[in-house]
Design an enzyme around this catalytic site. Structure first.
Site, PDB file in Angstrom:
ATOM      1  N   SER A  67      38.656 -26.188-136.341  1.00 42.38           N
ATOM      2  CA  SER A  67      39.447 -26.803-135.178  1.00 42.38           C
ATOM      3  C   SER A  67      38.981 -27.984-134.337  1.00 42.38           C
ATOM      4  CB  SER A  67      39.997 -25.401-134.333  1.00 42.38           C
ATOM      5  OG  SER A  67      40.927 -24.673-135.095  1.00 42.38           O
ATOM      6  N   LYS A  70      41.042 -30.792-134.153  1.00 44.50           N
ATOM      7  CA  LYS A  70      42.117 -31.088-133.281  1.00 44.50           C
ATOM      8  C   LYS A  70      41.737 -32.135-132.438  1.00 44.50           C
ATOM      9  CE  LYS A  70      44.407 -26.678-133.975  1.00 44.50           C
ATOM     10  NZ  LYS A  70      43.363 -25.454-134.543  1.00 44.50           N
ATOM     11  N   SER A 127      43.988 -23.711-128.997  1.00 44.80           N
ATOM     12  CA  SER A 127      43.764 -24.192-130.346  1.00 44.80           C
ATOM     13  C   SER A 127      44.903 -23.689-131.517  1.00 44.80           C
ATOM     14  CB  SER A 127      42.246 -23.642-130.907  1.00 44.80           C
ATOM     15  OG  SER A 127      42.063 -24.230-132.047  1.00 44.80           O
ATOM     16  N   LYS A 238      36.432 -28.854-127.283  1.00 42.69           N
ATOM     17  CA  LYS A 238      37.142 -28.272-128.560  1.00 42.69           C
ATOM     18  C   LYS A 238      36.020 -27.451-129.386  1.00 42.69           C
ATOM     19  CE  LYS A 238      40.638 -27.294-130.389  1.00 42.69           C
ATOM     20  NZ  LYS A 238      39.935 -25.915-130.754  1.00 42.69           N
TER      21      LYS A 238
END
Length: 394
Positions: A67, A70, A127, A238
């Protein structure tokens, strides 16, 4: 004293002066031989304002980013906001495809309407894979078209060890990969160009409301970034984890005016990911000291020929920053202004005229361009005639 003599004197002295500038320093402890990272196979630590690499290991290795993907999705969202093509208050309808996303999600229902700002929170905090796809479809028409934009943006940033096949990082596709160095480059672009993203990445918990055909319900977004509670200087950014990628993280922090980005790839556990990110950040703050010249001093006007004007105003491109990790005495940095004695018209505003060069112990450590602050056209016959007429009237 005539301005031209002032300029020559300014240049002749060459401004070899110890600068009375802002020094942002951390304690000058000795540097470690290497960063204290034991279990993470690929990592990098950079300073965000200068891009200076402080520590790295296997930073160009292509790995599954999960993730952390992202970060690019967020960058494109803010790119489109800046261009005016989308707005935070725009309403986005969730498709059946977006709803079908597995992994980390915020449980959007088909047909559910949320604002772009709410979906940014769903991506940055929880997320949400479903939220990522919903926004991708809204911006580009489909996830596939959005992924094309992601790869184009990666190429613009020089991210040579990156390729995307989805917008969330949920995929196990071998053709979806990033390197720690590329993630640092991407993260730096996001947080320096759009620092407002940190308002979202620092959220620990926040409620959103699902309004669907079944009624309304409250859902609590909970941050996946545990550093927000483990490390007091954390500002973002993140996390990511899948069975293939293991545990990844791009962590941003700000302390004493120094902004660091630590990227952890393929850590063996979530606990290790956060512990080694903290170790990397602490190492960075131990060995780093930032030098800043705001360049607020007034530069002399330069003489110009071939124009009705006699002088041109000039200005610095901006401030200068230099990150030192060697324990140097930054008070020894010298600044030298390099300018021509005279310009010739035409000159456009923004044209490079010269530079301010910074040296430490005789070694060049960087420079800042000096630009024309105005446009000066080349004089024609009638310009000279008008100037001569004005002189007659004096």
């Amino acid at each position: 004293m005539p301005k031209s003599k002032t300029v020559r004197l300014f240049l002749r002295k060459a401004v070899l002066v110890f600068l009375s500038l802002t020094l942002i320093l951390t304690p000058a402890f000795p540097s470690y031989a290497e960063a204290p990272i034991k279990e993470t196979p690929s990592y990098i630590l950079i300073e965000a304002q200068t891009g200076q690499v402080i520590a790295e290991s296997n930073a160009n290795e292509r790995l599954a980013p999960a993730s952390v993907t992202k970060v690019m999705t967020l960058l494109l969202i803010f790119d489109f906001i800046e261009k005016g093509r989308v707005k935070l208050e725009h309403e986005i309808i969730t498709s059946a495809y977006a709803k079908s996303m597995g992994g980390s999600q915020v449980f959007l229902e088909e047909g559910e309407i949320q604002t772009l700002e709410t979906l940014i929170k769903c991506i940055a905090v929880a997320s949400g894979n479903d939220a990522s796809v919903a926004v991708a479809e809204h911006i580009a028409g489909s996830e596939a078209e959005f992924v094309k934009l992601m790869n184009e943006r990666a190429r613009e940033l020089g991210m040579r060890d990156t390729n995307f096949t989805d917008c969330s990082g949920l995929t196990d596709d071998d053709e979806h990969y990033m390197s720690a160095k590329d993630i640092a480059t991407l993260s730096r672009e996001l947080v320096t160009k759009y620092p407002e993203v940190l308002e979202y990445t620092q959220i620990w918990m926040e409620d959103i409301v699902h309004n669907t055909a079944q009624g309304s319900s409250v859902f609590t977004l909970s941050s996946t970034n545990k550093l927000l509670r483990m490390y007091e200087w954390t500002t973002g950014l993140k996390t990511g984890s899948t069975s293939k990628a293991k545990f990844c993280l791009s962590a941003t922090a700000s302390r004493d005016g120094i902004d660091l980005i630590a990227v952890i790839m393929a850590a063996p556990s979530g606990k290790t990911r956060f512990e080694e990110a903290m170790a990397l950040l602490n190492y960075g703050y131990t060995v780093s000291q930032l030098f800043e010249d705001k360049n607020e001093d007034i530069l002399p006007e330069l003489p110009i020929s071939g124009s009705v004007l006699d002088y041109v105003a000039i200005e610095y491109q901006g401030p200068f920053k230099y990150l030192d990790i060697k324990g140097s005495d930054l008070a020894q940095i010298e600044k030298v202004i390099n300018l021509p004695e005279k310009l010739t018209a035409p000159v456009n505003k923004g044209d490079a005229i010269g530079e301010a060069v910074y040296r430490l112990n005789g070694e060049r450590v960087g420079s800042v361009s000096i630009f024309s602050a105005m446009t000066v056209e080349k004089a024609g016959y009638f310009d000279y005639l008008h100037k001569a007429f004005k002189l007659l009237l004096v």
